[in-house]
Design an enzyme around this catalytic site. Structure first.
Site, PDB file in Angstrom:
ATOM      1  N   ASN A  29       5.911 -15.548 -16.654  1.00 16.38           N
ATOM      2  CA  ASN A  29       4.427 -15.720 -16.721  1.00 16.38           C
ATOM      3  C   ASN A  29       4.507 -14.256 -17.880  1.00 16.38           C
ATOM      4  O   ASN A  29       3.780 -13.188 -18.146  1.00 16.38           O
ATOM      5  CB  ASN A  29       3.217 -14.701 -15.587  1.00 16.38           C
ATOM      6  CG  ASN A  29       1.417 -15.515 -16.278  1.00 16.38           C
ATOM      7  OD1 ASN A  29       1.659 -14.868 -17.431  1.00 16.38           O
ATOM      8  ND2 ASN A  29       1.290 -15.615 -15.167  1.00 16.38           N
ATOM      9  N   GLU A  66       1.201 -19.741 -17.731  1.00 16.58           N
ATOM     10  CA  GLU A  66       0.295 -18.879 -18.537  1.00 16.58           C
ATOM     11  C   GLU A  66       0.338 -19.236 -20.005  1.00 16.58           C
ATOM     12  O   GLU A  66      -0.146 -17.452 -20.356  1.00 16.58           O
ATOM     13  CB  GLU A  66      -0.040 -17.149 -18.183  1.00 16.58           C
ATOM     14  CG  GLU A  66      -1.765 -17.249 -18.099  1.00 16.58           C
ATOM     15  CD  GLU A  66      -2.232 -16.055 -17.395  1.00 16.58           C
ATOM     16  OE1 GLU A  66      -3.362 -15.484 -17.819  1.00 16.58           O
ATOM     17  OE2 GLU A  66      -1.209 -15.532 -16.376  1.00 16.58           O
ATOM     18  N   ASP A  75       4.712 -18.728 -10.882  1.00 15.77           N
ATOM     19  CA  ASP A  75       3.521 -17.382 -10.353  1.00 15.77           C
ATOM     20  C   ASP A  75       3.198 -17.781  -9.532  1.00 15.77           C
ATOM     21  O   ASP A  75       2.041 -18.589  -9.456  1.00 15.77           O
ATOM     22  CB  ASP A  75       2.701 -17.228 -11.680  1.00 15.77           C
ATOM     23  CG  ASP A  75       1.513 -15.773 -11.299  1.00 15.77           C
ATOM     24  OD1 ASP A  75       1.852 -15.232  -9.782  1.00 15.77           O
ATOM     25  OD2 ASP A  75       0.875 -15.761 -12.340  1.00 15.77           O
ATOM     26  N   ASN A 108       0.629 -16.229  -7.199  1.00 19.38           N
ATOM     27  CA  ASN A 108      -0.462 -15.478  -7.115  1.00 19.38           C
ATOM     28  C   ASN A 108      -0.574 -15.539  -5.344  1.00 19.38           C
ATOM     29  O   ASN A 108      -1.724 -15.714  -5.224  1.00 19.38           O
ATOM     30  CB  ASN A 108      -1.872 -16.297  -7.275  1.00 19.38           C
ATOM     31  CG  ASN A 108      -2.198 -16.154  -9.137  1.00 19.38           C
ATOM     32  OD1 ASN A 108      -1.807 -14.824  -9.267  1.00 19.38           O
ATOM     33  ND2 ASN A 108      -1.947 -17.183 -10.114  1.00 19.38           N
ATOM     34  N   ASP A 133       5.076 -13.448  -8.656  1.00 12.38           N
ATOM     35  CA  ASP A 133       6.601 -14.563  -9.058  1.00 12.38           C
ATOM     36  C   ASP A 133       8.004 -15.053  -7.839  1.00 12.38           C
ATOM     37  O   ASP A 133       8.421 -13.915  -7.758  1.00 12.38           O
ATOM     38  CB  ASP A 133       7.635 -13.933 -10.461  1.00 12.38           C
ATOM     39  CG  ASP A 133       6.262 -13.445 -11.031  1.00 12.38           C
ATOM     40  OD1 ASP A 133       5.672 -14.466 -11.349  1.00 12.38           O
ATOM     41  OD2 ASP A 133       5.592 -12.970 -11.195  1.00 12.38           O
ATOM     42  N   ASP A 182       1.691  -8.774 -18.502  1.00  9.94           N
ATOM     43  CA  ASP A 182       1.542  -7.796 -16.950  1.00  9.94           C
ATOM     44  C   ASP A 182       2.467  -7.702 -15.849  1.00  9.94           C
ATOM     45  O   ASP A 182       2.118  -7.297 -14.744  1.00  9.94           O
ATOM     46  CB  ASP A 182       0.015  -8.176 -16.286  1.00  9.94           C
ATOM     47  CG  ASP A 182      -0.132  -8.685 -16.181  1.00  9.94           C
ATOM     48  OD1 ASP A 182      -0.102 -10.226 -16.908  1.00  9.94           O
ATOM     49  OD2 ASP A 182      -1.674  -9.234 -16.466  1.00  9.94           O
ATOM     50  N   HIS A 183       3.180  -9.934 -16.371  1.00 10.27           N
ATOM     51  CA  HIS A 183       4.691  -9.521 -14.818  1.00 10.27           C
ATOM     52  C   HIS A 183       5.984  -9.576 -15.918  1.00 10.27           C
ATOM     53  O   HIS A 183       6.163  -9.506 -17.100  1.00 10.27           O
ATOM     54  CB  HIS A 183       4.376 -11.475 -14.909  1.00 10.27           C
ATOM     55  CG  HIS A 183       3.180 -11.950 -14.578  1.00 10.27           C
ATOM     56  ND1 HIS A 183       3.227 -11.686 -13.123  1.00 10.27           N
ATOM     57  CD2 HIS A 183       2.065 -11.506 -14.963  1.00 10.27           C
ATOM     58  CE1 HIS A 183       2.391 -12.619 -12.673  1.00 10.27           C
ATOM     59  NE2 HIS A 183       0.585 -12.249 -13.503  1.00 10.27           N
TER      60      HIS A 183
END
Length: 273
Positions: A7, A34, A147, A149, A218, A247-248
């Site tokens: 991501n 993303e 991802d 989530n 993930d 941030d991943h």
């Protein structure tokens, strides 16, 4: 063969990070999420110069998924998740590569919960579960990766109590994820490392990276044909510490051409410069 998911949290703003990681890690197949870019702004030339063919399903400002393949073009087999003709969010892309189907997905976040975003997330998971069943019925090698989530278990979050009411960790969300996996998919990381605390995401807030306050969001879900080829897996954690990082962190698995026995082992991590 190395298959990875990342991501990127904005492909153009973080393109130097992506290109550096591609050069260092040399994955064969990469699923990106993303993108935060419409189709016309996908950096095709830069990706090609890095040695990868690509297909992508972009969207202005949010969402967006892509599949990269080293040295050749992926063959697109589906764009968008079936089950809702009115859903215009760019969250699913699928390709045929080396005799297997690779589904790249970016599942909705669902916050704030409760509310319409959580309802959309649950519905999206239900649609994914229905389509995943159809993929299994094809009796071909399939990977669903990206991802999700979803924090599947307490072991996948630094402080379970802190996240109980979050849409990433709500019981109905976890139940839906486990219903999906229970169709006959293997969670690659947990198959190899059943007892290790593994994170793939660290928020930008509250010094989460510095405190190692992470989440595992993930995932790789593998059909039985792919599970037989699973050798090892890892998280390139160091990438999260690079300048202007997502941030991943990138997550990857390695597959063997012949069937190999699934073995439990310690988590593999690649050290970067």
């Amino acid at each position: 063969m190395k298959v990875a998911t990342f991501n990127v949290n904005g492909i153009n703003g973080r393109l130097p990070v992506l290109l550096r990681w591609l050069e260092e890690a040399q994955p064969d197949i990469v699923c990106l999420q993303e993108l935060k870019a419409p189709d016309a702004r996908f950096p095709k030339k830069e990706i090609e110069n890095a040695g990868y063919g690509a297909i992508w399903h972009g969207q202005k400002a949010w969402n967006g998924v892509a599949i990269l393949c080293r040295g050749r073009e992926p063959i697109e087999t589906r764009r968008g998740l079936p089950g809702d003709l009115g859903d215009d969010q760019s969250r699913y892309l699928e390709a045929a590569i080396d005799g297997m189907l690779v589904g790249c997905l970016y599942l909705p976040n669902g916050n704030p919960a409760p509310g319409p975003k959580l309802t959309y997330k649950i519905r999206w998971l239900e649609r994914l579960t229905g389509y995943a069943s159809e993929l299994l019925d094809l009796d071909v090698p399939v990977i669903l990766v990206g991802d999700f989530n979803v924090i599947p278990t307490d072991l996948d979050v630094y402080n379970p109590a802190r996240w109980r009411k979050d849409a990433l960790f709500l019981p109905e969300v976890r139940d839906a994820f486990h219903a999906l996996a229970g169709q006959g998919w293997t969670d690659a990381m947990r198959a190899l490392y059943p007892d290790e605390r593994i994170y793939t995401f660290w928020d930008y807030l509250r010094n989460a990276w510095g405190r190692d306050a992470g989440l595992r969001l993930d995932h790789f879900l593998l059909s039985s044909q792919i599970t037989k080829r699973l050798v090892t897996a890892g998280v390139d954690r160091d990438v999260r510490g690079w300048e202007k990082a997502s941030d991943h962190a990138p997550v990857w698995i390695e597959l063997s051409a012949p069937a190999v026995p699934l073995r439990r082992q310690r988590l593999s991590t690649r050290k970067g410069s």
